[in-house]
Write a protein that holds these residues in place. Structure first.
Motif, PDB file in Angstrom:
ATOM      1  N   SER A 178      50.305  28.674  27.316  1.00 16.96           N
ATOM      2  CA  SER A 178      50.667  29.704  28.283  1.00 16.96           C
ATOM      3  C   SER A 178      49.598  29.846  29.367  1.00 16.96           C
ATOM      4  CB  SER A 178      50.869  31.039  27.560  1.00 16.96           C
ATOM      5  OG  SER A 178      50.978  32.095  28.464  1.00 16.96           O
ATOM      6  N   TYR A 179      48.337  29.897  28.973  1.00 11.92           N
ATOM      7  CA  TYR A 179      47.244  30.017  29.947  1.00 11.92           C
ATOM      8  C   TYR A 179      47.156  28.791  30.852  1.00 11.92           C
ATOM      9  CZ  TYR A 179      45.270  34.147  27.681  1.00 11.92           C
ATOM     10  OH  TYR A 179      45.069  35.397  27.181  1.00 11.92           O
ATOM     11  N   SER A 180      47.400  27.619  30.294  1.00 14.40           N
ATOM     12  CA  SER A 180      47.243  26.403  31.087  1.00 14.40           C
ATOM     13  C   SER A 180      48.288  26.290  32.193  1.00 14.40           C
ATOM     14  CB  SER A 180      47.262  25.163  30.194  1.00 14.40           C
ATOM     15  OG  SER A 180      48.545  24.966  29.634  1.00 14.40           O
ATOM     16  N   TYR A 181      49.399  27.021  32.071  1.00 16.23           N
ATOM     17  CA  TYR A 181      50.431  27.007  33.110  1.00 16.23           C
ATOM     18  C   TYR A 181      50.448  28.277  33.961  1.00 16.23           C
ATOM     19  CZ  TYR A 181      52.374  22.855  30.954  1.00 16.23           C
ATOM     20  OH  TYR A 181      52.543  21.589  30.472  1.00 16.23           O
ATOM     21  N   ASN A 182      49.625  29.239  33.629  1.00 22.77           N
ATOM     22  CA  ASN A 182      49.637  30.523  34.322  1.00 22.77           C
ATOM     23  C   ASN A 182      48.868  30.416  35.643  1.00 22.77           C
ATOM     24  OD1 ASN A 182      49.389  33.191  35.156  1.00 22.77           O
ATOM     25  ND2 ASN A 182      49.193  33.967  33.067  1.00 22.77           N
ATOM     26  N   LYS A 183      49.585  30.551  36.753  1.00 20.08           N
ATOM     27  CA  LYS A 183      48.992  30.410  38.094  1.00 20.08           C
ATOM     28  C   LYS A 183      48.023  31.540  38.432  1.00 20.08           C
ATOM     29  CE  LYS A 183      51.449  26.806  39.254  1.00 20.08           C
ATOM     30  NZ  LYS A 183      50.935  25.492  39.258  1.00 20.08           N
ATOM     31  N   LYS A 184      47.986  32.576  37.585  1.00 19.18           N
ATOM     32  CA  LYS A 184      47.037  33.679  37.795  1.00 19.18           C
ATOM     33  C   LYS A 184      45.598  33.183  37.639  1.00 19.18           C
ATOM     34  CE  LYS A 184      45.543  37.270  34.578  1.00 19.18           C
ATOM     35  NZ  LYS A 184      45.943  38.198  33.540  1.00 19.18           N
ATOM     36  N   TYR A 185      45.418  32.113  36.871  1.00 16.93           N
ATOM     37  CA  TYR A 185      44.087  31.573  36.618  1.00 16.93           C
ATOM     38  C   TYR A 185      43.771  30.437  37.578  1.00 16.93           C
ATOM     39  CZ  TYR A 185      44.469  34.358  32.441  1.00 16.93           C
ATOM     40  OH  TYR A 185      44.630  35.413  31.583  1.00 16.93           O
ATOM     41  N   LEU A 186      42.517  30.289  37.876  1.00 17.53           N
ATOM     42  CA  LEU A 186      42.047  29.223  38.751  1.00 17.53           C
ATOM     43  C   LEU A 186      42.377  27.860  38.136  1.00 17.53           C
ATOM     44  CD1 LEU A 186      38.522  30.694  39.544  1.00 17.53           C
ATOM     45  CD2 LEU A 186      40.443  30.485  41.136  1.00 17.53           C
ATOM     46  N   PRO A 187      42.575  26.851  38.969  1.00 23.42           N
ATOM     47  CA  PRO A 187      42.859  25.511  38.444  1.00 23.42           C
ATOM     48  C   PRO A 187      41.788  25.024  37.462  1.00 23.42           C
ATOM     49  CG  PRO A 187      43.283  25.568  40.795  1.00 23.42           C
ATOM     50  CD  PRO A 187      42.652  26.889  40.432  1.00 23.42           C
ATOM     51  N   SER A 188      40.531  25.375  37.707  1.00 26.82           N
ATOM     52  CA  SER A 188      39.463  24.940  36.797  1.00 26.82           C
ATOM     53  C   SER A 188      39.626  25.564  35.412  1.00 26.82           C
ATOM     54  CB  SER A 188      38.094  25.298  37.374  1.00 26.82           C
ATOM     55  OG  SER A 188      37.996  26.695  37.598  1.00 26.82           O
ATOM     56  N   ILE A 189      40.047  26.825  35.359  1.00 30.04           N
ATOM     57  CA  ILE A 189      40.264  27.496  34.073  1.00 30.04           C
ATOM     58  C   ILE A 189      41.476  26.883  33.379  1.00 30.04           C
ATOM     59  CG2 ILE A 189      40.882  29.690  32.969  1.00 30.04           C
ATOM     60  CD1 ILE A 189      37.994  29.643  33.936  1.00 30.04           C
ATOM     61  N   ARG A 190      42.558  26.668  34.138  1.00 31.52           N
ATOM     62  CA  ARG A 190      43.773  26.083  33.543  1.00 31.52           C
ATOM     63  C   ARG A 190      43.484  24.684  33.001  1.00 31.52           C
ATOM     64  NH1 ARG A 190      46.300  27.828  38.432  1.00 31.52           N
ATOM     65  NH2 ARG A 190      46.856  25.664  38.857  1.00 31.52           N
ATOM     66  N   SER A 191      42.706  23.909  33.743  1.00 32.43           N
ATOM     67  CA  SER A 191      42.360  22.553  33.279  1.00 32.43           C
ATOM     68  C   SER A 191      41.504  22.600  32.021  1.00 32.43           C
ATOM     69  CB  SER A 191      41.606  21.788  34.367  1.00 32.43           C
ATOM     70  OG  SER A 191      42.439  21.551  35.466  1.00 32.43           O
TER      71      SER A 191
END
Length: 170
Positions: free
Chosen positions: A73-86
């Motif tokens: 869920s976090y890895s697809y959540n656009k609320k987080y920066l790309p670096s966090i999602r990655s």
């Protein structure tokens, strides 16, 4: 530590800005605080389930499934920066690499099936692959046969299948 830093951002900023303390090299910029806060959010939620109860072997699968769902869920959540999602995506891949090793553990499978709350119904409800569930059932049957079939038991209770299914069949 992360919770403390996020909760005391103003104090940390104030202390690191004082030239006479020589701490300016540790001062975080606004975008770094955003990363820190998002990382705190992800780590707090992802690890909360491990601190709720006393861990035991039968809780490995439910806990890992929960963490996996959260990390996906976090890895697809656009609320987080790309670096966090990655980073979350990579962490989840690493987690799943080691989680798959539990497939080799007969003890993990048996503990789930014998657990009063879980049994095979947990895996069915969580939509695990039918082949994996069938193999788990076979592992438990084989272990039972290998260890207990030689015991002379004159009273057949007919409750053998109760080990595998809960009262709330799924």
């Amino acid at each position: 530590m992360l919770s403390y830093a996020v909760g005391h951002r103003e104090a940390i900023d104030a202390v690191t800005q004082w030239r006479d303390l020589g701490l300016q090299k540790f001062e975080l910029e606004d975008h770094e605080w955003v990363i820190l806060e998002q990382l705190h959010d992800v780590l707090k939620d992802a690890t909360l389930c491990f601190s709720r109860t006393t861990p035991n072997l039968a809780m490995v699968f439910p806990a890992m499934d929960h963490v996996d769902r959260m990390l996906v869920s976090y890895s697809y959540n656009k609320k987080y920066l790309p670096s966090i999602r990655s980073a979350v995506w990579l962490a989840n891949n690493t987690l799943n690499h080691y989680y798959q090793l539990t497939d080799r553990s007969q003890t993990c499978r048996i503990s789930m099936v014998l657990h009063l709350q879980h049994k095979l119904a947990y895996f069915k409800a969580a939509q695990w692959e039918d082949g994996w569930i069938k193999t788990t059932e076979q592992v438990v049957h084989k272990e039972f046969e290998d260890l207990y079939s030689s015991i002379n038991n004159n009273s057949d209770t007919g409750c053998e299948d109760d080990v595998f299914e809960s009262n709330n069949d799924v």
